[in-house]
Design an enzyme around this catalytic site. Structure first.
Site, PDB file in Angstrom:
ATOM      1  N   SER A  60      24.814  -5.090  68.545  1.00 33.71           N
ATOM      2  CA  SER A  60      25.499  -5.114  69.849  1.00 33.71           C
ATOM      3  C   SER A  60      25.031  -6.287  70.694  1.00 33.71           C
ATOM      4  O   SER A  60      23.831  -6.436  70.948  1.00 33.71           O
ATOM      5  CB  SER A  60      25.206  -3.833  70.643  1.00 33.71           C
ATOM      6  OG  SER A  60      25.568  -2.704  69.919  1.00 33.71           O
TER       7      SER A  60
ATOM      8  N   HIS B 171      31.633  -3.066  67.559  1.00 31.56           N
ATOM      9  CA  HIS B 171      30.894  -3.627  66.433  1.00 31.56           C
ATOM     10  C   HIS B 171      31.866  -4.474  65.594  1.00 31.56           C
ATOM     11  O   HIS B 171      33.004  -4.073  65.373  1.00 31.56           O
ATOM     12  CB  HIS B 171      30.281  -2.523  65.567  1.00 31.56           C
ATOM     13  CG  HIS B 171      29.140  -1.790  66.222  1.00 31.56           C
ATOM     14  ND1 HIS B 171      28.542  -0.691  65.696  1.00 31.56           N
ATOM     15  CD2 HIS B 171      28.500  -2.030  67.388  1.00 31.56           C
ATOM     16  CE1 HIS B 171      27.575  -0.275  66.504  1.00 31.56           C
ATOM     17  NE2 HIS B 171      27.534  -1.071  67.542  1.00 31.56           N
TER      18      HIS B 171
ATOM     19  N   ARG C 147      26.938  -3.507  60.530  1.00 35.48           N
ATOM     20  CA  ARG C 147      25.926  -2.832  59.707  1.00 35.48           C
ATOM     21  C   ARG C 147      26.336  -1.384  59.532  1.00 35.48           C
ATOM     22  O   ARG C 147      27.144  -0.860  60.290  1.00 35.48           O
ATOM     23  CB  ARG C 147      24.542  -2.951  60.345  1.00 35.48           C
ATOM     24  CG  ARG C 147      24.463  -2.412  61.760  1.00 35.48           C
ATOM     25  CD  ARG C 147      23.054  -2.037  62.228  1.00 35.48           C
ATOM     26  NE  ARG C 147      21.948  -2.922  61.990  1.00 35.48           N
ATOM     27  CZ  ARG C 147      21.433  -3.781  62.878  1.00 35.48           C
ATOM     28  NH1 ARG C 147      21.982  -3.897  64.084  1.00 35.48           N
ATOM     29  NH2 ARG C 147      20.381  -4.511  62.592  1.00 35.48           N
ATOM     30  N   THR C 148      25.792  -0.750  58.511  1.00 35.73           N
ATOM     31  CA  THR C 148      25.971   0.692  58.365  1.00 35.73           C
ATOM     32  C   THR C 148      24.787   1.366  59.035  1.00 35.73           C
ATOM     33  O   THR C 148      23.634   1.066  58.725  1.00 35.73           O
ATOM     34  CB  THR C 148      26.037   1.081  56.878  1.00 35.73           C
ATOM     35  OG1 THR C 148      27.160   0.416  56.290  1.00 35.73           O
ATOM     36  CG2 THR C 148      26.210   2.582  56.721  1.00 35.73           C
ATOM     37  N   HIS C 149      25.079   2.224  59.989  1.00 34.44           N
ATOM     38  CA  HIS C 149      24.009   2.930  60.708  1.00 34.44           C
ATOM     39  C   HIS C 149      23.640   4.225  59.982  1.00 34.44           C
ATOM     40  O   HIS C 149      24.493   4.868  59.357  1.00 34.44           O
ATOM     41  CB  HIS C 149      24.452   3.252  62.136  1.00 34.44           C
ATOM     42  CG  HIS C 149      24.478   2.053  63.039  1.00 34.44           C
ATOM     43  ND1 HIS C 149      25.578   1.237  63.148  1.00 34.44           N
ATOM     44  CD2 HIS C 149      23.533   1.533  63.870  1.00 34.44           C
ATOM     45  CE1 HIS C 149      25.304   0.255  64.015  1.00 34.44           C
ATOM     46  NE2 HIS C 149      24.076   0.418  64.458  1.00 34.44           N
TER      47      HIS C 149
ATOM     48  N   GLU D  96      18.538   9.495  73.602  1.00 33.85           N
ATOM     49  CA  GLU D  96      17.394  10.387  73.772  1.00 33.85           C
ATOM     50  C   GLU D  96      17.514  11.213  75.051  1.00 33.85           C
ATOM     51  O   GLU D  96      18.207  10.834  75.989  1.00 33.85           O
ATOM     52  CB  GLU D  96      16.085   9.565  73.884  1.00 33.85           C
ATOM     53  CG  GLU D  96      15.777   8.737  72.672  1.00 33.85           C
ATOM     54  CD  GLU D  96      16.746   7.587  72.465  1.00 33.85           C
ATOM     55  OE1 GLU D  96      17.154   6.943  73.460  1.00 33.85           O
ATOM     56  OE2 GLU D  96      17.121   7.337  71.301  1.00 33.85           O
TER      57      GLU D  96
ATOM     58  N   SER E 277      18.835   1.542  64.711  1.00 36.95           N
ATOM     59  CA  SER E 277      18.999   0.684  63.529  1.00 36.95           C
ATOM     60  C   SER E 277      17.683  -0.014  63.201  1.00 36.95           C
ATOM     61  O   SER E 277      16.624   0.400  63.659  1.00 36.95           O
ATOM     62  CB  SER E 277      20.104  -0.357  63.794  1.00 36.95           C
ATOM     63  OG  SER E 277      19.676  -1.295  64.767  1.00 36.95           O
TER      64      SER E 277
ATOM     65  N   ASN F 203      20.368  -1.458  78.022  1.00 40.38           N
ATOM     66  CA  ASN F 203      20.300  -0.381  79.029  1.00 40.38           C
ATOM     67  C   ASN F 203      18.852   0.074  79.171  1.00 40.38           C
ATOM     68  O   ASN F 203      18.046  -0.078  78.264  1.00 40.38           O
ATOM     69  CB  ASN F 203      21.174   0.812  78.578  1.00 40.38           C
ATOM     70  CG  ASN F 203      20.786   1.340  77.204  1.00 40.38           C
ATOM     71  OD1 ASN F 203      21.194   0.800  76.182  1.00 40.38           O
ATOM     72  ND2 ASN F 203      19.980   2.375  77.182  1.00 40.38           N
TER      73      ASN F 203
HETATM   74  I1  8IG Z   1      22.675  -0.337  72.604  1.00 44.74           I
HETATM   75  O1  8IG Z   1      19.002   3.802  74.841  1.00 44.74           O
HETATM   76  C1  8IG Z   1      21.457   1.225  72.562  1.00 44.74           C
HETATM   77  N1  8IG Z   1      21.195   1.836  71.426  1.00 44.74           N
HETATM   78  N2  8IG Z   1      18.447   5.499  70.643  1.00 44.74           N
HETATM   79  N3  8IG Z   1      18.732   4.646  72.771  1.00 44.74           N
HETATM   80  C2  8IG Z   1      19.017   4.610  71.446  1.00 44.74           C
HETATM   81  N4  8IG Z   1      19.823   3.719  70.909  1.00 44.74           N
HETATM   82  C3  8IG Z   1      20.364   2.822  71.732  1.00 44.74           C
HETATM   83  C4  8IG Z   1      20.133   2.787  73.098  1.00 44.74           C
HETATM   84  C5  8IG Z   1      19.264   3.758  73.650  1.00 44.74           C
HETATM   85  N5  8IG Z   1      20.834   1.769  73.612  1.00 44.74           N
END
Ligand code: 8IG
Length: 279
Positions: free
Chosen positions: A41, A73, A99-101, A200, A219, A242
């Protein structure tokens, strides 16, 4: 109990990666790639700044790859001739735009396939990028961070059987130094991979900080383990898109993540292109 004759063939993922690399060589006309990039991202613009794209292939045309599931993506695999010094031999980057998550199917073979394919395509150095949440309030969205180490909280591994791979200096100190030559303001952090796909809870965010994490995401750690196993030298770069949950009073949204990536995109893509030219 699974008897040895029923056990999945541990060589199968590597045979599939070999097939994918051969198909890529056919489709791109580039027999050997030097560097691979996995663009997460916010990092999608880097390929354009790196040099001329000599081929762009929809991922699903290559064995073991499939269409991405998440809006925002990318979807293609590109071969890019890296702009270098005049007279120097051409170098090629294999750019994996998706990518594959792990959250897609909990299949670590699928997660590891891109980096295994890169290794089979001749690559020796791998740049893993991602968008992530920041645990330190001072990490404002839009900040790129060098990954110095990781904590894998997925409970999974891409390696099978008695594959005891050393993960010391997994994220190459040498490559991090190169990145800091390009941008001396880059800070480093420990990336915590969680299984997702949910973000989370604030309590989990506090836990990951207590464990020594700096960044949270979904990832990179599993891919880095697979990449070390096949001998790649790894650089990890995160974009904080973020504040992790509970760090700021605002709730998280995928739109916020996309917007932060879009805003920081040109700056971090330029940074990434400069780094790749030097590694
Ligand atoms: I972009 O705040 C992204 N991916 N686990 N937590 C998790 N994955 C994320 C976050 C996040 N922001």
């Amino acid at each position: 109990m699974v008897s040895p004759v029923d056990a999945p063939d541990p060589h199968a993922p590597f045979a599939l990666a070999q097939q994918a690399a051969e198909r890529l060589a056919e489709l791109t006309g580039v027999v050997r790639h030097d560097v691979a990039l996995v663009l997460g991202s916010g990092w999608g613009g880097a390929a354009d700044l790196l040099g001329d794209t000599v081929a762009e292939i929809p991922a699903e045309q290559v064995p073991g790859f499939h269409k991405p599931v998440v809006a925002g993506h990318g979807a293609s695999i590109r071969s890019v001739r890296i702009d270098g010094d005049d007279g120097a031999p051409d170098r090629y980057a294999l750019v994996l735009g998706s990518r594959t998550h792990y959250y897609e199917s909990r299949d670590t073979r699928a997660v590891a396939h891109g980096v295994r394919t890169a290794a089979a395509a001749g690559v020796q150095r791998l740049v893993l990028t991602n968008g992530c949440g920041g645990l330190d309030p001072a990490l404002v969205p839009g900040t790129p961070v060098l990954i110095s180490d990781h904590i894998n909280l997925t409970g999974a591994s891409p390696l099978e059987g008695a594959t005891f791979v050393d993960l010391t200096d997994l994220y190459s100190a040498r490559l991090r130094a190169v990145a800091r030559e390009v941008d001396p303001t880059l800070t480093e952090g420990v990336y915590v991979q969680l299984p997702g796909p949910h973000y989370e809870t604030p309590a989990e965010v506090r836990m990951t900080a207590l464990l020594g994490g700096t960044l949270v995401g979904m990832s990179t750690a599993l891919e880095a383990i697979a990449a070390r196993h096949v001998g790649l030298e790894i650089l990890g770069l995160s974009l904080v898109t973020n504040h992790a949950a509970g760090i700021s009073p605002d709730p998280l949204s995928h739109e916020e993540v996309i917007a932060a990536g879009r805003e920081a995109g040109p700056r971090i893509s330029g940074l990434l292109a400069q780094i790749v030219r030097r590694i």
